[in-house]
Motif scaffolding. Structure first.
Motif, PDB file in Angstrom:
ATOM      1  N   ASN A 141     -37.753 -61.078 -34.001  1.00 36.65           N
ATOM      2  CA  ASN A 141     -38.627 -59.948 -34.107  1.00 36.65           C
ATOM      3  C   ASN A 141     -37.718 -58.856 -33.380  1.00 36.65           C
ATOM      4  OD1 ASN A 141     -40.842 -61.035 -35.116  1.00 36.65           O
ATOM      5  ND2 ASN A 141     -41.695 -61.855 -33.346  1.00 36.65           N
ATOM      6  N   ASN A 142     -36.583 -58.676 -33.547  1.00 37.76           N
ATOM      7  CA  ASN A 142     -35.654 -57.650 -32.861  1.00 37.76           C
ATOM      8  C   ASN A 142     -34.647 -57.433 -33.845  1.00 37.76           C
ATOM      9  OD1 ASN A 142     -36.845 -56.561 -30.140  1.00 37.76           O
ATOM     10  ND2 ASN A 142     -36.913 -58.945 -30.075  1.00 37.76           N
ATOM     11  N   PRO A 143     -34.650 -56.703 -34.939  1.00 36.90           N
ATOM     12  CA  PRO A 143     -33.640 -56.774 -35.950  1.00 36.90           C
ATOM     13  C   PRO A 143     -32.222 -56.510 -35.576  1.00 36.90           C
ATOM     14  CG  PRO A 143     -35.825 -55.890 -36.872  1.00 36.90           C
ATOM     15  CD  PRO A 143     -35.785 -56.069 -35.594  1.00 36.90           C
ATOM     16  N   PRO A 144     -32.106 -55.735 -34.302  1.00 36.80           N
ATOM     17  CA  PRO A 144     -30.808 -55.166 -33.875  1.00 36.80           C
ATOM     18  C   PRO A 144     -30.032 -56.227 -33.447  1.00 36.80           C
ATOM     19  CG  PRO A 144     -32.259 -53.512 -33.321  1.00 36.80           C
ATOM     20  CD  PRO A 144     -32.941 -54.545 -33.747  1.00 36.80           C
ATOM     21  N   CYS A 145     -30.546 -57.568 -32.902  1.00 36.43           N
ATOM     22  CA  CYS A 145     -30.021 -58.337 -32.174  1.00 36.43           C
ATOM     23  C   CYS A 145     -30.257 -59.785 -32.780  1.00 36.43           C
ATOM     24  CB  CYS A 145     -30.349 -58.175 -30.929  1.00 36.43           C
ATOM     25  SG  CYS A 145     -31.842 -58.030 -30.268  1.00 36.43           S
ATOM     26  N   GLN A 146     -30.667 -60.318 -33.907  1.00 37.07           N
ATOM     27  CA  GLN A 146     -31.070 -61.326 -34.391  1.00 37.07           C
ATOM     28  C   GLN A 146     -30.311 -61.803 -35.766  1.00 37.07           C
ATOM     29  OE1 GLN A 146     -35.195 -60.412 -34.981  1.00 37.07           O
ATOM     30  NE2 GLN A 146     -34.974 -59.837 -37.354  1.00 37.07           N
ATOM     31  N   TYR A 147     -30.314 -62.990 -35.844  1.00 40.16           N
ATOM     32  CA  TYR A 147     -30.053 -63.651 -37.273  1.00 40.16           C
ATOM     33  C   TYR A 147     -30.485 -62.704 -38.499  1.00 40.16           C
ATOM     34  CZ  TYR A 147     -28.702 -67.258 -40.785  1.00 40.16           C
ATOM     35  OH  TYR A 147     -28.317 -67.876 -41.861  1.00 40.16           O
ATOM     36  N   SER A 148     -29.861 -62.769 -39.595  1.00 41.01           N
ATOM     37  CA  SER A 148     -30.528 -62.070 -40.726  1.00 41.01           C
ATOM     38  C   SER A 148     -29.515 -62.476 -42.006  1.00 41.01           C
ATOM     39  CB  SER A 148     -30.396 -60.376 -40.595  1.00 41.01           C
ATOM     40  OG  SER A 148     -31.097 -59.901 -41.698  1.00 41.01           O
ATOM     41  N   ASP A 149     -30.018 -63.058 -42.919  1.00 39.71           N
ATOM     42  CA  ASP A 149     -29.737 -63.542 -44.331  1.00 39.71           C
ATOM     43  C   ASP A 149     -28.281 -64.205 -44.213  1.00 39.71           C
ATOM     44  OD1 ASP A 149     -31.699 -61.988 -45.656  1.00 39.71           O
ATOM     45  OD2 ASP A 149     -30.663 -60.271 -45.318  1.00 39.71           O
ATOM     46  N   GLY A 150     -28.129 -64.933 -43.210  1.00 41.64           N
ATOM     47  CA  GLY A 150     -26.779 -65.869 -43.153  1.00 41.64           C
ATOM     48  C   GLY A 150     -25.816 -65.072 -42.275  1.00 41.64           C
ATOM     49  N   VAL A 151     -26.129 -64.045 -41.783  1.00 43.72           N
ATOM     50  CA  VAL A 151     -25.209 -63.141 -40.966  1.00 43.72           C
ATOM     51  C   VAL A 151     -25.393 -63.507 -39.492  1.00 43.72           C
ATOM     52  CG1 VAL A 151     -24.215 -61.030 -40.336  1.00 43.72           C
ATOM     53  CG2 VAL A 151     -24.705 -61.471 -42.639  1.00 43.72           C
ATOM     54  N   THR A 152     -24.587 -63.796 -38.753  1.00 40.38           N
ATOM     55  CA  THR A 152     -24.892 -64.250 -37.096  1.00 40.38           C
ATOM     56  C   THR A 152     -23.958 -63.271 -36.373  1.00 40.38           C
ATOM     57  OG1 THR A 152     -22.721 -65.372 -37.063  1.00 40.38           O
ATOM     58  CG2 THR A 152     -24.699 -66.708 -37.728  1.00 40.38           C
ATOM     59  N   ASP A 153     -23.481 -62.175 -36.811  1.00 40.79           N
ATOM     60  CA  ASP A 153     -22.858 -61.280 -35.942  1.00 40.79           C
ATOM     61  C   ASP A 153     -23.676 -60.485 -34.726  1.00 40.79           C
ATOM     62  OD1 ASP A 153     -20.726 -61.911 -37.643  1.00 40.79           O
ATOM     63  OD2 ASP A 153     -20.374 -59.898 -38.515  1.00 40.79           O
ATOM     64  N   ASP A 154     -24.876 -60.014 -35.270  1.00 40.29           N
ATOM     65  CA  ASP A 154     -25.583 -59.266 -34.468  1.00 40.29           C
ATOM     66  C   ASP A 154     -26.167 -60.497 -33.278  1.00 40.29           C
ATOM     67  OD1 ASP A 154     -25.284 -56.816 -35.598  1.00 40.29           O
ATOM     68  OD2 ASP A 154     -26.851 -56.862 -36.761  1.00 40.29           O
TER      69      ASP A 154
END
Length: 305
Positions: free
Chosen positions: A206-219
């Motif tokens: 619930n915090n897009p700048p620091c979470q997993y998204s669409d297979g990307v783990t960088d953030d």
């Protein structure tokens, strides 16, 4: 003879390696109490999945208010029916599971108006749920292991004082915190900075700048690394949703991706403690925690303090 000795040595090595891998299952914590359909606390404990369970929530306290539990239909606190969980809490503790009371949550009326108010709340928690209890409380005769801070609204003041006052009662009071992943957390940054918390399970969802998204783990990994290097805590957990619909603003990680792409990275950090799941209800639907427990091998250990 030399070849036989080498064979025996190799066997010993592989057995030792196997034992070292299976000695420590991933430590998992979760929140119980916010959905009637998640089953009983005893049922959650009997799964063998969870090492720590947070009872959610004490969501009215401070400012001279009468503190109040909200266990979402499991029982009715004003009528005293929540005492039925005392026996279940004791049962779970007998299995080696820590049971904490979680303060706050996303909805409620809670705040601390002063240091004196923080002292009053600490006194209430100690005398009602912790080691100072001398009679049955809202949760019966059970004595909880500690207090979880899930502070998400109204005010960020005096929670550092509340943590200090609780630890002054007894060093054995287990303190945990569930901040949001943007660092530092607005509501609990000062409290966590005291270094008094045994465990922090940061909410990486619930915090897009620091979470997993669409297979990307960088953030996610960058935020994890910031937390590990910036706070004084023995055990840092990765807080995750146990189902996609548990986090409307994202952060859900398919369990196979968690096991293959995330856990191998974070387990190598010295402060890694385990995984926190929101919540028991969603975990019942997906089996997320059971998949982690059975398929991964972690090094996380929970402090006994």
């Amino acid at each position: 003879m030399a070849r036989k000795s080498q064979t025996i040595a190799l066997l010993i090595f592989f057995v030792a390696a196997a034992l070292s891998k299976t000695s420590y299952a991933t430590v998992i914590s979760t929140y119980w109490g916010q959905n009637l359909y998640e089953g009983t606390l005893k049922e959650a404990c009997d799964t063998g999945i969870y090492d720590i369970i947070n009872l959610a929530f004490l969501n009215v306290f401070g400012g001279g208010q009468t503190p109040s539990l909200n266990l979402a239909g499991h029982c009715d606190p004003p009528s005293g029916t929540c005492v039925i969980f005392g026996e279940q809490i004791t049962y779970c503790q007998g299995l080696g599971i820590k049971i904490l009371l979680s303060l706050g949550g996303a909805a409620g009326n809670y705040y601390l108006s002063s240091q004196d108010d923080a002292q009053s709340v600490a006194d209430y928690l100690w005398n009602t749920f912790l080691g100072g209890r001398t009679s049955a409380g809202p949760l019966g005769d059970a004595t909880l292991d500690g207090i979880d801070f899930d502070i998400e609204g109204i005010s960020n003041l005096y929670y550092d004082d509340l943590a200090r006052f609780l630890k002054e009662k007894s060093e054995s009071v287990y303190l945990s915190a569930a901040p949001q992943c943007p660092f530092p957390d607005y509501y609990m940054g000062a409290a966590i900075a005291t270094g008094l918390f045994d465990t922090v399970w940061t909410q990486f969802y619930n915090n897009p700048p620091c979470q997993y998204s669409d297979g990307v783990t960088d953030d996610l990994i960058n935020s994890w690394n910031q937390w590990t290097t910036s706070i004084n805590v023995t055990n840092l957990f990765m807080g995750l949703p146990a189902a996609e619909n548990a986090a409307p603003s994202g952060g859900y990680i398919p369990v196979d991706n968690l096991i293959s792409d995330v856990l191998p990275v974070i387990e190598s950090t010295a402060k890694y403690g385990g995984v926190m799941l929101w919540s028991r209800y969603y975990d019942v639907q997906t089996g997320y925690g059971a998949s982690i427990k059975s398929s991964t091998l972690g090094d996380g250990l929970v402090s006994s303090s």
